[in-house]
Design a protein around this motif. Structure first.
Motif, PDB file in Angstrom:
ATOM      1  N   TYR A   1      47.172  45.949  37.878  1.00  0.00           N
ATOM      2  CA  TYR A   1      46.413  45.290  38.939  1.00  0.00           C
ATOM      3  C   TYR A   1      46.172  43.825  38.582  1.00  0.00           C
ATOM      4  CZ  TYR A   1      45.140  50.188  39.890  1.00  0.00           C
ATOM      5  OH  TYR A   1      45.164  51.541  40.135  1.00  0.00           O
ATOM      6  N   LEU A   2      46.212  42.952  39.578  1.00  0.00           N
ATOM      7  CA  LEU A   2      45.835  41.548  39.422  1.00  0.00           C
ATOM      8  C   LEU A   2      44.742  41.220  40.434  1.00  0.00           C
ATOM      9  CD1 LEU A   2      49.322  39.745  39.147  1.00  0.00           C
ATOM     10  CD2 LEU A   2      47.907  40.685  37.307  1.00  0.00           C
ATOM     11  N   GLN A   3      43.638  40.665  39.947  1.00  0.00           N
ATOM     12  CA  GLN A   3      42.525  40.263  40.813  1.00  0.00           C
ATOM     13  C   GLN A   3      42.152  38.814  40.509  1.00  0.00           C
ATOM     14  OE1 GLN A   3      40.313  43.938  39.278  1.00  0.00           O
ATOM     15  NE2 GLN A   3      39.319  43.586  41.244  1.00  0.00           N
ATOM     16  N   HIS A   4      41.928  38.039  41.561  1.00  0.00           N
ATOM     17  CA  HIS A   4      41.570  36.626  41.396  1.00  0.00           C
ATOM     18  C   HIS A   4      40.084  36.420  41.663  1.00  0.00           C
ATOM     19  CE1 HIS A   4      41.182  32.377  42.908  1.00  0.00           C
ATOM     20  NE2 HIS A   4      41.746  32.196  41.731  1.00  0.00           N
ATOM     21  N   ARG A   5      39.451  35.622  40.788  1.00  0.00           N
ATOM     22  CA  ARG A   5      38.039  35.303  40.944  1.00  0.00           C
ATOM     23  C   ARG A   5      37.838  33.824  40.642  1.00  0.00           C
ATOM     24  NH1 ARG A   5      35.825  40.381  37.270  1.00  0.00           N
ATOM     25  NH2 ARG A   5      36.458  42.051  38.683  1.00  0.00           N
ATOM     26  N   ALA A   6      36.739  33.270  41.142  1.00  0.00           N
ATOM     27  CA  ALA A   6      36.394  31.885  40.834  1.00  0.00           C
ATOM     28  C   ALA A   6      35.833  31.787  39.423  1.00  0.00           C
ATOM     29  CB  ALA A   6      35.378  31.353  41.840  1.00  0.00           C
ATOM     30  N   ILE A   7      35.975  30.639  38.808  1.00  0.00           N
ATOM     31  CA  ILE A   7      35.361  30.412  37.500  1.00  0.00           C
ATOM     32  C   ILE A   7      33.852  30.288  37.695  1.00  0.00           C
ATOM     33  CG2 ILE A   7      35.148  28.772  35.582  1.00  0.00           C
ATOM     34  CD1 ILE A   7      38.081  28.030  36.086  1.00  0.00           C
ATOM     35  N   PRO A   8      33.046  31.028  36.937  1.00  0.00           N
ATOM     36  CA  PRO A   8      31.587  30.928  37.091  1.00  0.00           C
ATOM     37  C   PRO A   8      31.111  29.484  36.983  1.00  0.00           C
ATOM     38  CG  PRO A   8      32.144  32.791  35.682  1.00  0.00           C
ATOM     39  CD  PRO A   8      33.421  32.030  35.913  1.00  0.00           C
ATOM     40  N   ALA A   9      30.332  29.050  37.955  1.00  0.00           N
ATOM     41  CA  ALA A   9      29.898  27.658  38.020  1.00  0.00           C
ATOM     42  C   ALA A   9      29.088  27.248  36.795  1.00  0.00           C
ATOM     43  CB  ALA A   9      29.088  27.436  39.294  1.00  0.00           C
ATOM     44  N   GLN A  10      28.316  28.187  36.227  1.00  0.00           N
ATOM     45  CA  GLN A  10      27.449  27.840  35.106  1.00  0.00           C
ATOM     46  C   GLN A  10      28.222  27.518  33.834  1.00  0.00           C
ATOM     47  OE1 GLN A  10      27.655  30.778  36.600  1.00  0.00           O
ATOM     48  NE2 GLN A  10      27.351  32.517  35.217  1.00  0.00           N
ATOM     49  N   TYR A  11      29.475  27.913  33.750  1.00  0.00           N
ATOM     50  CA  TYR A  11      30.237  27.670  32.534  1.00  0.00           C
ATOM     51  C   TYR A  11      30.384  26.172  32.248  1.00  0.00           C
ATOM     52  CZ  TYR A  11      31.658  32.567  31.821  1.00  0.00           C
ATOM     53  OH  TYR A  11      31.676  33.924  31.566  1.00  0.00           O
ATOM     54  N   CYS A  12      30.588  25.374  33.293  1.00  0.00           N
ATOM     55  CA  CYS A  12      30.728  23.920  33.104  1.00  0.00           C
ATOM     56  C   CYS A  12      29.426  23.317  32.585  1.00  0.00           C
ATOM     57  CB  CYS A  12      31.133  23.255  34.424  1.00  0.00           C
ATOM     58  SG  CYS A  12      32.812  23.645  34.947  1.00  0.00           S
TER      59      CYS A  12
ATOM     60  N   MET B   1      44.192  41.498  46.179  1.00  0.00           N
ATOM     61  CA  MET B   1      44.533  42.157  44.917  1.00  0.00           C
ATOM     62  C   MET B   1      45.996  42.579  44.943  1.00  0.00           C
ATOM     63  SD  MET B   1      42.575  45.278  42.950  1.00  0.00           S
ATOM     64  CE  MET B   1      42.572  46.370  44.387  1.00  0.00           C
ATOM     65  N   ILE B   2      46.652  42.483  43.808  1.00  0.00           N
ATOM     66  CA  ILE B   2      48.040  42.927  43.663  1.00  0.00           C
ATOM     67  C   ILE B   2      48.032  44.231  42.869  1.00  0.00           C
ATOM     68  CG2 ILE B   2      50.345  42.345  42.833  1.00  0.00           C
ATOM     69  CD1 ILE B   2      49.362  40.482  44.998  1.00  0.00           C
ATOM     70  N   ILE B   3      48.629  45.288  43.433  1.00  0.00           N
ATOM     71  CA  ILE B   3      48.723  46.580  42.752  1.00  0.00           C
ATOM     72  C   ILE B   3      50.190  46.926  42.580  1.00  0.00           C
ATOM     73  CG2 ILE B   3      48.106  49.029  42.804  1.00  0.00           C
ATOM     74  CD1 ILE B   3      45.792  48.356  44.621  1.00  0.00           C
ATOM     75  N   ASN B   4      50.629  46.980  41.335  1.00  0.00           N
ATOM     76  CA  ASN B   4      52.027  47.288  41.033  1.00  0.00           C
ATOM     77  C   ASN B   4      52.989  46.416  41.831  1.00  0.00           C
ATOM     78  OD1 ASN B   4      51.193  49.319  39.256  1.00  0.00           O
ATOM     79  ND2 ASN B   4      51.181  50.871  40.871  1.00  0.00           N
ATOM     80  N   GLY B   5      52.631  45.147  42.002  1.00  0.00           N
ATOM     81  CA  GLY B   5      53.497  44.183  42.662  1.00  0.00           C
ATOM     82  C   GLY B   5      53.321  44.052  44.156  1.00  0.00           C
ATOM     83  N   THR B   6      52.424  44.855  44.760  1.00  0.00           N
ATOM     84  CA  THR B   6      52.212  44.830  46.205  1.00  0.00           C
ATOM     85  C   THR B   6      50.777  44.441  46.520  1.00  0.00           C
ATOM     86  OG1 THR B   6      53.855  46.582  46.520  1.00  0.00           O
ATOM     87  CG2 THR B   6      52.318  46.187  48.332  1.00  0.00           C
ATOM     88  N   SER B   7      50.607  43.580  47.513  1.00  0.00           N
ATOM     89  CA  SER B   7      49.265  43.191  47.935  1.00  0.00           C
ATOM     90  C   SER B   7      48.558  44.368  48.601  1.00  0.00           C
ATOM     91  CB  SER B   7      49.341  42.014  48.916  1.00  0.00           C
ATOM     92  OG  SER B   7      48.054  41.640  49.346  1.00  0.00           O
ATOM     93  N   SER B   8      47.385  44.753  48.087  1.00  0.00           N
ATOM     94  CA  SER B   8      46.658  45.910  48.609  1.00  0.00           C
ATOM     95  C   SER B   8      45.220  45.874  48.121  1.00  0.00           C
ATOM     96  CB  SER B   8      47.325  47.211  48.140  1.00  0.00           C
ATOM     97  OG  SER B   8      46.583  48.343  48.566  1.00  0.00           O
ATOM     98  N   GLN B   9      44.339  46.552  48.856  1.00  0.00           N
ATOM     99  CA  GLN B   9      42.946  46.729  48.440  1.00  0.00           C
ATOM    100  C   GLN B   9      42.636  48.206  48.196  1.00  0.00           C
ATOM    101  OE1 GLN B   9      40.788  44.192  47.819  1.00  0.00           O
ATOM    102  NE2 GLN B   9      42.518  42.823  48.254  1.00  0.00           N
ATOM    103  N   ASP B  10      43.663  49.045  48.220  1.00  0.00           N
ATOM    104  CA  ASP B  10      43.466  50.485  48.113  1.00  0.00           C
ATOM    105  C   ASP B  10      43.761  50.975  46.695  1.00  0.00           C
ATOM    106  OD1 ASP B  10      42.886  50.632  50.850  1.00  0.00           O
ATOM    107  OD2 ASP B  10      45.038  50.726  51.348  1.00  0.00           O
ATOM    108  N   VAL B  11      42.708  51.302  45.978  1.00  0.00           N
ATOM    109  CA  VAL B  11      42.849  51.848  44.631  1.00  0.00           C
ATOM    110  C   VAL B  11      42.750  53.374  44.714  1.00  0.00           C
ATOM    111  CG1 VAL B  11      41.879  51.919  42.310  1.00  0.00           C
ATOM    112  CG2 VAL B  11      41.825  49.779  43.613  1.00  0.00           C
ATOM    113  N   ALA B  12      43.729  54.060  44.166  1.00  0.00           N
ATOM    114  CA  ALA B  12      43.733  55.530  44.212  1.00  0.00           C
ATOM    115  C   ALA B  12      42.559  56.084  43.414  1.00  0.00           C
ATOM    116  CB  ALA B  12      45.047  56.062  43.662  1.00  0.00           C
ATOM    117  N   ILE B  13      41.782  56.970  44.048  1.00  0.00           N
ATOM    118  CA  ILE B  13      40.629  57.553  43.365  1.00  0.00           C
ATOM    119  C   ILE B  13      41.074  58.432  42.198  1.00  0.00           C
ATOM    120  CG2 ILE B  13      40.451  59.652  44.768  1.00  0.00           C
ATOM    121  CD1 ILE B  13      37.384  59.149  44.750  1.00  0.00           C
TER     122      ILE B  13
END
Length: 275
Positions: free
Chosen positions: A102-113, A1-13
């Protein structure tokens, strides 16, 4: 995940997106290293920031990051989220920090095709979507309506379903906008009081206009849609999916079509070469 331009997995509570759903998002389809319908997605984010009064001044950095991620990842779905940031006193945004993205990458759902090839079956959901003209059309972080709808769909072993507002008008499905064709005219529900104004809905509406196909937007009931000659649903990732059957509490309505060139098939082709 990209947070404000930096790669991180830590989201501020303390992020208001986590605490209050104080933010919005869009989901961009990546194809061959390109962010599809990029300008429409950015316009959606800008509009949501304006309506929610989120001060965001990092558009150049964000757009560059989206382009870079698209080229690096090549395929999939990029979720872009903007929140108001952290702080404030209770619900008040006074003295809040600058907005977060934030930017998060996910796969395209297989059922869509498969849905695009064979069509989808929908049920008519009992759950009714809330009405809020101020937030209608926006893809905010408050998605509890969709969570409740999805629970109903899961309980009935259905992939998706048609949803009405508390006013009784058809709005959308749990993940898509709805179009239908009756006597050569295309209809789609208004999202001015409830629902999401999808990026692909906007794109398809523009395409229909360029093709000289009449489109009417308004308030319609399920019964008005059920007499249609053709029904299809859209979102920016699945693009255009024909509806082959609708399950109602009383009966199953078959809306399969024998015509080799239906409007939804034509739109699917046009979407491919006009993006």
């Amino acid at each position: 995940m990209i947070i404000n331009g930096t790669s991180s997995q830590d989201v501020a509570i303390a992020d208001r997106g986590f605490n209050f759903g104080d933010g919005h998002f869009t989901t961009i389809k990546l194809t061959a290293g390109q962010a599809q319908l990029f300008d429409l997605h950015i316009a959606r984010l800008e509009q949501a920031c304006k309506v929610l009064a989120i001060e965001f001044n990092q558009w150049d950095v964000l757009t560059a990051a989206i382009t870079e991620q698209a080229q690096a990842l090549q395929e999939g779905v990029l979720k872009v989220t903007i929140t108001r940031g952290e702080g404030g006193r209770g619900y008040s945004a006074i003295d809040c920090s600058s907005a977060n993205w934030y930017l998060q990458h996910r796969a395209i759902p297989a059922q869509y095709c498969e849905w695009a090839r064979s069509g989808i079956e929908l049920m008519v959901c009992e759950y009714q979507q809330t009405v809020n003209p101020v937030l209608a059309g926006l893809k905010t972080l408050n998605r509890l309506d969709q969570v409740m709808i999805k629970q109903e769909l899961d309980a009935n072993s259905m992939a998706d379903g048609l949803v009405c507002s508390t006013e009784g008008y058809l709005i959308e499905t749990s993940v898509a906008n709805v179009f239908w064709v009756t006597a050569g005219k295309v209809y789609t529900p208004s999202t001015k009081r409830s629902g999401i104004e999808g990026v692909m809905k906007t794109h398809v509406s523009n395409l229909l206009d360029s093709l000289g196909v009449e489109l009417e937007t308004g308030h319609y009931t399920i019964d008005e849609m059920l007499v249609a000659d053709e029904i299809f649903i859209t979102n920016s990732v699945m693009e255009v999916v024909p509806v082959k059957r609708i399950m109602t509490p009383d009966l199953s309505i078959d809306v399969c079509y024998e015509k080799p060139y239906t409007l939804s098939q034509m739109i699917k082709r046009v979407v491919k070469w006009r993006r």
